[in-house]
Design an enzyme around this catalytic site. Structure first.
Site, PDB file in Angstrom:
ATOM      1  N   GLN A   1     -16.668  -0.428   4.261  1.00  0.00           N
ATOM      2  CA  GLN A   1     -16.657  -1.554   3.295  1.00  0.00           C
ATOM      3  C   GLN A   1     -16.400  -2.872   3.945  1.00  0.00           C
ATOM      4  OE1 GLN A   1     -12.919   0.385   1.380  1.00  0.00           O
ATOM      5  NE2 GLN A   1     -13.910  -0.817  -0.436  1.00  0.00           N
TER       6      GLN A   1
ATOM      7  N   HIS B   1     -10.321   8.916  -1.678  1.00  0.00           N
ATOM      8  CA  HIS B   1     -11.097   7.799  -1.954  1.00  0.00           C
ATOM      9  C   HIS B   1     -11.728   7.229  -0.642  1.00  0.00           C
ATOM     10  CE1 HIS B   1     -12.229   4.089  -4.321  1.00  0.00           C
ATOM     11  NE2 HIS B   1     -12.423   3.720  -2.964  1.00  0.00           N
ATOM     12  N   GLU B   2     -10.905   7.084   0.313  1.00  0.00           N
ATOM     13  CA  GLU B   2     -11.239   6.489   1.525  1.00  0.00           C
ATOM     14  C   GLU B   2     -12.018   7.355   2.389  1.00  0.00           C
ATOM     15  OE1 GLU B   2     -11.013   3.324   1.410  1.00  0.00           O
ATOM     16  OE2 GLU B   2      -9.330   3.187   0.042  1.00  0.00           O
TER      17      GLU B   2
ATOM     18  N   GLY C   1      -6.279   0.486  -0.236  1.00  0.00           N
ATOM     19  CA  GLY C   1      -6.911   1.338   0.816  1.00  0.00           C
ATOM     20  C   GLY C   1      -8.355   0.474   1.154  1.00  0.00           C
TER      21      GLY C   1
ATOM     22  N   HIS D   1     -15.531   7.193   1.376  1.00  0.00           N
ATOM     23  CA  HIS D   1     -16.370   6.215   1.840  1.00  0.00           C
ATOM     24  C   HIS D   1     -16.890   6.441   3.184  1.00  0.00           C
ATOM     25  CE1 HIS D   1     -15.677   2.788  -0.912  1.00  0.00           C
ATOM     26  NE2 HIS D   1     -14.420   2.899  -0.936  1.00  0.00           N
TER      27      HIS D   1
ATOM     28  N   CYS E   1     -11.930   0.022  -6.676  1.00  0.00           N
ATOM     29  CA  CYS E   1     -12.262  -0.099  -5.386  1.00  0.00           C
ATOM     30  C   CYS E   1     -12.556  -1.379  -4.995  1.00  0.00           C
ATOM     31  CB  CYS E   1     -13.423   0.810  -5.118  1.00  0.00           C
ATOM     32  SG  CYS E   1     -14.185   0.564  -3.527  1.00  0.00           S
ATOM     33  N   LEU E   2     -12.237  -1.930  -3.951  1.00  0.00           N
ATOM     34  CA  LEU E   2     -12.340  -3.280  -3.623  1.00  0.00           C
ATOM     35  C   LEU E   2     -13.801  -3.507  -3.412  1.00  0.00           C
ATOM     36  CD1 LEU E   2      -9.597  -3.742  -1.035  1.00  0.00           C
ATOM     37  CD2 LEU E   2      -9.514  -4.712  -3.373  1.00  0.00           C
TER      38      LEU E   2
HETATM   39 ZN    ZN Z   1     -13.171   2.029  -2.264  1.00  0.00          ZN
END
Ligand code: ZN
Length: 157
Positions: free
Chosen positions: A51, A130-131, A46, A134, A88-89
């Protein structure tokens, strides 16, 4: 299509609330394509627009069942609970245990700005939550219980 730089934890842009998308312009379409490419290149499941430095309510998710584009997503219903490692990226190499609903029903708009609802369980429900976090300026690390540890082979979101 092009890869975008993924902002890392500590970047203030990740703490900001994103604005709604009102229209899918060619610029937004390019952003969606770039976000998908960036997510796949980073081996994530995701990626949310903040991000990559864009404060718009837009995220992409693919847990292995094909890409889902979420524009202005919102959790309509949530049930149950799971307590699993999450990554998380924007914080590569780390994971931590987070409580999430085991089921969510999400409302969002697609690339044609058509409203849809999607039910999700387990990993997909986790990825959606999660997204969406963000988009409200929240990182999963705020919700981690028991601290962060090094990722082994878990997926990163
Ligand atoms: Zn994330």
């Amino acid at each position: 299509m092009a890869l975008r730089m993924i902002r890392q934890l500590g970047d203030k842009i990740l703490t900001k609330t994103c604005r709604e998308v009102t229209e899918v312009t060619p610029k937004i379409r390019t952003l969606i394509d770039d976000m998908l490419e960036t997510m796949y290149a980073a081996d994530g499941v995701g990626l949310a627009a903040p991000q990559v430095g864009i404060l718009k309510r837009l995220a992409v998710v693919d847990i292995g069942d094909g890409p889902v584009v979420l524009i202005n997503p919102r959790v309509m219903e949530a049930r149950g609970e799971t307590f699993e490692d999450e990554g998380c990226l924007s914080l590569p190499g780390k994971v931590g245990k987070v409580r999430r609903p085991s089921y969510v029903k999400v409302e969002a708009w697609n690339e044609a700005m058509e409203r849809f609802e999607m039910e999700a369980e387990d990993l997909l429900a986790r990825a959606f939550c999660h997204e969406i976090d963000h988009l409200d300026g929240h990182m999963y690390v705020e919700k981690v219980e028991g601290g962060l540890h090094d990722a082994s082979e878990e997926d990163e979101e």
